[in-house]
Design a protein around this motif. Structure first.
Motif, PDB file in Angstrom:
ATOM      1  N   SER A   1       6.545  -1.544 -23.243  1.00 15.60           N
ATOM      2  CA  SER A   1       6.721  -2.611 -24.230  1.00 15.60           C
ATOM      3  C   SER A   1       7.727  -2.157 -25.277  1.00 15.60           C
ATOM      4  CB  SER A   1       5.378  -2.919 -24.899  1.00 15.60           C
ATOM      5  OG  SER A   1       5.549  -3.848 -25.952  1.00 15.60           O
ATOM      6  N   LEU A   2       8.384  -3.101 -25.911  1.00 16.33           N
ATOM      7  CA  LEU A   2       9.276  -2.793 -27.024  1.00 16.33           C
ATOM      8  C   LEU A   2       8.529  -2.742 -28.351  1.00 16.33           C
ATOM      9  CD1 LEU A   2      12.395  -4.965 -26.089  1.00 16.33           C
ATOM     10  CD2 LEU A   2      12.065  -2.503 -25.748  1.00 16.33           C
ATOM     11  N   SER A   3       7.269  -3.175 -28.363  1.00 16.72           N
ATOM     12  CA  SER A   3       6.468  -3.222 -29.592  1.00 16.72           C
ATOM     13  C   SER A   3       5.638  -1.955 -29.753  1.00 16.72           C
ATOM     14  CB  SER A   3       5.513  -4.413 -29.567  1.00 16.72           C
ATOM     15  OG  SER A   3       6.232  -5.616 -29.489  1.00 16.72           O
ATOM     16  N   PRO A   4       5.391  -1.535 -30.995  1.00 15.05           N
ATOM     17  CA  PRO A   4       4.471  -0.410 -31.215  1.00 15.05           C
ATOM     18  C   PRO A   4       3.077  -0.761 -30.689  1.00 15.05           C
ATOM     19  CG  PRO A   4       5.663  -0.965 -33.227  1.00 15.05           C
ATOM     20  CD  PRO A   4       5.958  -2.048 -32.240  1.00 15.05           C
ATOM     21  N   LEU A   5       2.320   0.272 -30.331  1.00 11.46           N
ATOM     22  CA  LEU A   5       0.970   0.071 -29.797  1.00 11.46           C
ATOM     23  C   LEU A   5      -0.009  -0.288 -30.904  1.00 11.46           C
ATOM     24  CD1 LEU A   5       0.788   3.044 -27.279  1.00 11.46           C
ATOM     25  CD2 LEU A   5       1.347   0.650 -26.837  1.00 11.46           C
ATOM     26  N   LEU A   6      -1.039  -1.042 -30.517  1.00  2.00           N
ATOM     27  CA  LEU A   6      -2.068  -1.481 -31.452  1.00  2.00           C
ATOM     28  C   LEU A   6      -3.327  -0.644 -31.299  1.00  2.00           C
ATOM     29  CD1 LEU A   6      -1.751  -5.330 -30.859  1.00  2.00           C
ATOM     30  CD2 LEU A   6      -0.658  -3.971 -32.651  1.00  2.00           C
ATOM     31  N   ASP A   7      -4.102  -0.558 -32.353  1.00  2.00           N
ATOM     32  CA  ASP A   7      -5.427   0.055 -32.278  1.00  2.00           C
ATOM     33  C   ASP A   7      -6.375  -0.943 -31.624  1.00  2.00           C
ATOM     34  OD1 ASP A   7      -4.721   2.451 -33.617  1.00  2.00           O
ATOM     35  OD2 ASP A   7      -4.828   1.392 -35.532  1.00  2.00           O
TER      36      ASP A   7
ATOM     37  N   ASP B   1       0.808  -1.228   0.000  1.00  2.00           N
ATOM     38  CA  ASP B   1       0.000   0.000   0.000  1.00  2.00           C
ATOM     39  C   ASP B   1       0.838   1.275   0.000  1.00  2.00           C
ATOM     40  OD1 ASP B   1       0.839  -0.471   2.580  1.00  2.00           O
ATOM     41  OD2 ASP B   1      -1.078   0.039   3.517  1.00  2.00           O
ATOM     42  N   GLU B   2       2.155   1.159   0.052  1.00  2.00           N
ATOM     43  CA  GLU B   2       3.030   2.330  -0.015  1.00  2.00           C
ATOM     44  C   GLU B   2       3.593   2.571  -1.412  1.00  2.00           C
ATOM     45  OE1 GLU B   2       5.962   2.612   3.097  1.00  2.00           O
ATOM     46  OE2 GLU B   2       4.663   1.495   4.471  1.00  2.00           O
ATOM     47  N   ILE B   3       3.321   1.703  -2.349  1.00  2.00           N
ATOM     48  CA  ILE B   3       3.862   1.836  -3.710  1.00  2.00           C
ATOM     49  C   ILE B   3       3.182   3.007  -4.411  1.00  2.00           C
ATOM     50  CG2 ILE B   3       4.085   0.706  -5.959  1.00  2.00           C
ATOM     51  CD1 ILE B   3       4.240  -1.979  -4.406  1.00  2.00           C
ATOM     52  N   THR B   4       3.995   3.919  -4.990  1.00  2.00           N
ATOM     53  CA  THR B   4       3.436   5.103  -5.646  1.00  2.00           C
ATOM     54  C   THR B   4       3.379   4.975  -7.170  1.00  2.00           C
ATOM     55  OG1 THR B   4       5.601   6.205  -5.614  1.00  2.00           O
ATOM     56  CG2 THR B   4       4.095   6.671  -3.787  1.00  2.00           C
ATOM     57  N   CYS B   5       4.256   4.165  -7.750  1.00  2.00           N
ATOM     58  CA  CYS B   5       4.275   3.972  -9.211  1.00  2.00           C
ATOM     59  C   CYS B   5       4.679   2.543  -9.519  1.00  2.00           C
ATOM     60  CB  CYS B   5       5.271   4.945  -9.851  1.00  2.00           C
ATOM     61  SG  CYS B   5       5.470   4.726 -11.648  1.00  2.00           S
ATOM     62  N   VAL B   6       4.014   1.937 -10.502  1.00  2.00           N
ATOM     63  CA  VAL B   6       4.361   0.589 -10.948  1.00  2.00           C
ATOM     64  C   VAL B   6       4.658   0.652 -12.443  1.00  2.00           C
ATOM     65  CG1 VAL B   6       3.629  -1.818 -11.179  1.00  2.00           C
ATOM     66  CG2 VAL B   6       2.821  -0.454  -9.235  1.00  2.00           C
ATOM     67  N   ILE B   7       5.831   0.169 -12.823  1.00  2.00           N
ATOM     68  CA  ILE B   7       6.164   0.006 -14.237  1.00  2.00           C
ATOM     69  C   ILE B   7       5.844  -1.439 -14.579  1.00  2.00           C
ATOM     70  CG2 ILE B   7       7.985   0.048 -15.967  1.00  2.00           C
ATOM     71  CD1 ILE B   7       9.184   2.409 -14.451  1.00  2.00           C
ATOM     72  N   VAL B   8       4.863  -1.595 -15.462  1.00  2.00           N
ATOM     73  CA  VAL B   8       4.250  -2.890 -15.733  1.00  2.00           C
ATOM     74  C   VAL B   8       4.771  -3.448 -17.064  1.00  2.00           C
ATOM     75  CG1 VAL B   8       2.047  -4.087 -16.009  1.00  2.00           C
ATOM     76  CG2 VAL B   8       2.172  -2.061 -14.550  1.00  2.00           C
ATOM     77  N   PRO B   9       5.247  -4.696 -17.085  1.00  2.00           N
ATOM     78  CA  PRO B   9       5.682  -5.284 -18.352  1.00  2.00           C
ATOM     79  C   PRO B   9       4.487  -5.616 -19.239  1.00  2.00           C
ATOM     80  CG  PRO B   9       5.759  -6.937 -16.624  1.00  2.00           C
ATOM     81  CD  PRO B   9       5.381  -5.637 -15.962  1.00  2.00           C
ATOM     82  N   MET B  10       4.670  -5.410 -20.522  1.00  2.00           N
ATOM     83  CA  MET B  10       3.628  -5.750 -21.498  1.00  2.00           C
ATOM     84  C   MET B  10       4.269  -6.518 -22.644  1.00  2.00           C
ATOM     85  SD  MET B  10       1.497  -2.152 -21.926  1.00  2.00           S
ATOM     86  CE  MET B  10       2.552  -1.660 -23.261  1.00  2.00           C
ATOM     87  N   VAL B  11       3.551  -7.499 -23.152  1.00  2.00           N
ATOM     88  CA  VAL B  11       3.952  -8.107 -24.418  1.00  2.00           C
ATOM     89  C   VAL B  11       3.610  -7.110 -25.518  1.00  2.00           C
ATOM     90  CG1 VAL B  11       3.539 -10.001 -26.027  1.00  2.00           C
ATOM     91  CG2 VAL B  11       3.695 -10.459 -23.565  1.00  2.00           C
ATOM     92  N   VAL B  12       2.402  -6.569 -25.441  1.00  2.00           N
ATOM     93  CA  VAL B  12       1.947  -5.531 -26.373  1.00  2.00           C
ATOM     94  C   VAL B  12       0.842  -4.749 -25.680  1.00  2.00           C
ATOM     95  CG1 VAL B  12       0.226  -6.979 -27.565  1.00  2.00           C
ATOM     96  CG2 VAL B  12       1.325  -5.097 -28.806  1.00  2.00           C
ATOM     97  N   GLY B  13       0.654  -3.506 -26.100  1.00  2.00           N
ATOM     98  CA  GLY B  13      -0.390  -2.672 -25.538  1.00  2.00           C
ATOM     99  C   GLY B  13      -1.212  -2.018 -26.625  1.00  2.00           C
TER     100      GLY B  13
END
Length: 190
Positions: free
Chosen positions: A160-166, A117-129
């Motif tokens: 993510s390292l991949s470009p974003l999708l529509d 409950d003290e975490i202020t920011c999370v960098i979340v891994p994505m395969v694609v977004g």
């Protein structure tokens, strides 16, 4: 394509990146993360440790940058319990040793447990977004469960390292929308 097919396709595309292109995308992503950090004021950042052989986004240079230039920001990472699908969270610094577990996932060895409950920011891994703020991860639900337990004000940045999708990537009620999504090529805020 359904979510599982998209996951499979984009994991394969990531594996097929040449070493030069993988390095180029990671350099660009690290620069984006540094700019992101300068525009925000977080007390701590929860960040995943990458499995480099799987060509996940390399977060180690960003972590090193924080330790060197923003030492007031606490770095938090997790260890996943692969039997329960749960994560425990730990504060790490330069003194903490990182070793891969039996699945090759880097984990802190002598770190201090950190309160969720003290975490202020999370960098979340994505395969694609997607350009609508949704992500596809590895499909086990670790991050969706973890993020649903975070405080309401916790900032979630998918990378993510991949470009974003529509489109919405077949988001369902368990898929949490990111506050922002970043690739080497762009960042979108939602």
């Amino acid at each position: 394509m359904d979510k599982n097919t998209l996951r499979t396709v984009y994991l394969e595309k990531r594996k097929m990146l040449s070493e030069a292109e993988y390095e180029r995308r990671n350099l660009l992503l690290t620069e984006q993360l540094k700019l992101f950090l300068l525009r925000n004021n977080f007390q701590n950042i929860h960040i995943f440790l990458p499995i480099l052989k799987n060509k996940e986004p390399n977060t180690f240079p960003f972590i090193q940058y924080i330790w060197e230039y923003q030492p007031q920001i606490q770095i938090i990472t997790s260890i996943s319990d692969l039997k329960l699908p749960e994560m425990q969270h730990f504060s790490i610094d330069k003194s903490v040793s990182i070793k891969p577990n039996k699945w090759g996932i880097p984990e802190p060895q002598n770190a201090t447990l950190f309160s969720l409950d003290e975490i202020t920011c999370v960098i979340v891994p994505m395969v694609v977004g997607s350009k609508t703020g949704h992500r596809i991860g590895y499909g086990k639900g670790y991050y969706d469960r973890f993020l649903s337990q975070c405080s309401a004000g916790t900032y979630c940045l998918g990378i993510s390292l991949s470009p974003l999708l529509d489109g919405d990537l077949y988001a369902d009620q368990y898929d949490l929308k990111m506050d922002a999504i970043m690739t080497p090529f762009q960042i979108l805020n939602f």
